[in-house]
Design an enzyme around this catalytic site. Structure first.
Site, short mmCIF file in Angstrom:
data_model
loop_
_atom_site.label_atom_id
_atom_site.label_comp_id
_atom_site.label_asym_id
_atom_site.label_seq_id
_atom_site.Cartn_x
_atom_site.Cartn_y
_atom_site.Cartn_z
N GLY A 173 -11.98 -5.91 -27.03
CA GLY A 173 -10.62 -5.44 -26.74
C GLY A 173 -9.60 -6.52 -27.05
O GLY A 173 -9.91 -7.50 -27.75
N ASN A 174 -8.38 -6.37 -26.57
CA ASN A 174 -7.36 -7.41 -26.73
C ASN A 174 -6.41 -7.37 -25.54
O ASN A 174 -6.59 -6.56 -24.63
CB ASN A 174 -6.62 -7.24 -28.06
N HIS A 175 -5.43 -8.25 -25.56
CA HIS A 175 -4.58 -8.45 -24.36
C HIS A 175 -3.40 -7.48 -24.25
O HIS A 175 -2.54 -7.66 -23.39
CB HIS A 175 -4.03 -9.88 -24.33
N ALA A 215 -1.96 -2.24 -30.30
CA ALA A 215 -2.77 -3.32 -30.88
C ALA A 215 -4.17 -2.74 -31.09
O ALA A 215 -5.01 -2.76 -30.20
CB ALA A 215 -2.80 -4.51 -29.94
#
Ligand code: PMT
Length: 397
Positions: free
Chosen positions: A206-208, A274
């Site tokens: 995943g990402n932030h 994102a």
């Protein structure tokens, strides 16, 4: 200017409530139809009789009495705008938490129209962190905050927290109606948040991304009259704007399918999500055990959603992508504009303090094929306004 506009004026318990009488008169003089709702505490400050006489409508205060029940859902649907002036600290806190113990709060929670609030309180209360947090929450719900004034306060002190003057609130309302319909009839698609690519049933790539930027854009577009669909990746943020249709997705593939299904009927698409660039080739059906010292994952590229819809874009459709960069920002942003056939690219750089993931602020530069628009660091709500203003100026003015 306000002829035919239907406005609910909400009044809460604050000494500034006497100014609501003047606001009501100004709204009526401009041709608006106004229904007044008071909280029980507001009646300690002004009488319903004054307000019902002026507005020529009964003043609503109770959810129900022995004979009748107020249809709060229909009230929220009747109005073009719900203005709460003054907004007390107490009602602000209840609105932020979804508490519903009087008619005004019930109408607020079920309102499908835009909501604007004019806070009024003493300076210490105004500056308290809980007030700031509560206002921030209201902003994240898509509500507009009418700035407070600075001057004499009910406590006898001088400072920030005075309700804006009725004339200023009127100007705010006129401004709202002059811009509110700029995107009327436009179908808009917004993506927000991260995507999660499952490795096994308990782990993912995943990402932030928090989703805050995309949600702020969706709220702003909605306030300008657009019909907004938000495709939202996994996030803790809540979208409490009932006028936005939300489609929740988890993976890049699900986001691709959701965008692809709707793209042909949209006028404007803004891709603030994102999206993961890679996903595991295989997803393990059982939790991968840590027997080995190391673990290699085979990854495959996800579909580039922006590029795919850029290739399908027809004349009249506007496509806005984002670029999140750490270096060579301008070069990469301009490259994305061309490669993905976007009309605009909104660049945010991880080099800028307070920009990018998770913050409540962002700093963006918008690139079109022949122009560049630079903005300062601002709250994500203000950034969303800048982005939407730029789009309207370039394509819908
Ligand atoms: O969510 P927040 O915490 O508020 O943070 C906001 C944000 C930083 C996520 C947002 O402002 C932002 O920059 N979003 C785009 C992040 C990103 O993936 O940038 P990129 O440069 O890798 O991608 C460029 C564009 O292609 C983006 O519009 C992206 O949505 C799109 N993309 C990327 C990969 C992919 N497989 N498909 C895509 O459509």
């Amino acid at each position: 200017m306000l002829k035919g506009k239907k406005i609910i004026l909400g009044i809460t318990g604050s000494i500034a409530a006497y100014k609501s009488v003047f606001l009501l008169r100004l709204l009526l003089q401009e041709g608006a139809e106004v229904k007044v709702i008071m909280t029980p505490a507001a009646k300690d400050f002004i009488t319903p009789l004054t307000l019902s006489t002026l507005s020529k409508n009964p003043v609503l205060t109770e959810l129900f009495d022995e004979q009748s029940w107020s249809n709060h859902v229909m009230l929220g649907r009747w109005a073009d705008l719900f203005v709460i002036a003054p907004l007390s600290c107490n009602t602000l806190a209840k609105m932020a938490q979804g508490i519903c113990d009087n008619l005004l709060l019930a109408v607020y929670l079920s309102a499908t129209c835009p909501v604007a609030v004019a806070p009024a309180m003493d300076e210490d209360m105004w500056k308290h962190s809980s007030t700031k947090e509560n206002l921030q929450r209201l902003k994240s719900f898509g509500n507009s905050i009418i700035p407070v004034g600075n001057g004499a306060l009910a406590s006898g002190l001088h400072g920030e927290g005075r309700m804006a003057e009725p004339e200023q609130i009127l100007e705010f309302i006129k401004e709202h109606f002059s811009v509110a319909n700029e995107l009327q009839g436009k179908k808009v698609l917004v993506t927000a948040g991260p995507t999660y690519e499952p490795i096994d049933p308990v782990r993912f790539i995943g990402n932030h991304s928090s989703g805050k930027m995309g949600i702020a854009i969706a709220n702003e577009l909605c306030n300008r009259g657009a019909e907004v669909t938000l495709i939202l990746g996994p996030t803790k943020e809540t979208v409490n704007n009932s006028r936005i249709s939300i489609i929740k997705v988890t993976t890049a593939l699900e986001m691709y399918e959701a965008v692809e299904n709707r793209f042909d009927i949209t006028d404007l698409t803004i891709m603030a999500a994102a999206v993961a660039d890679y996903t595991p080739v295989k997803q393990a059906t059982q939790k991968i055990k840590k027997h080995e010292a190391g673990l290699s994952l085979d990854l495959i590229k996800t579909r580039d959603i922006l590029k795919a819809i850029g290739e399908r874009k027809k004349s009249g459709q506007i496509l806005v992508g984002f670029a999140l960069e750490t270096n060579n920002e301008t070069e990469y942003a301009k490259e994305k504009l061309v490669k993905k056939n976007a009309d605009l690219i909104v660049l945010n750089s991880m080099q800028d303090k307070g920009a990018g993931f998770n913050h409540d602020t962002n700093k963006v530069t918008i690139f079109s094929k022949d122009q560049v628009f630079e903005f300062e660091t601002k709250t994500k709500q203000e950034v969303a306004k800048d982005i939407v203003d730029t789009i309207i100026r370039l394509y819908y003015a």
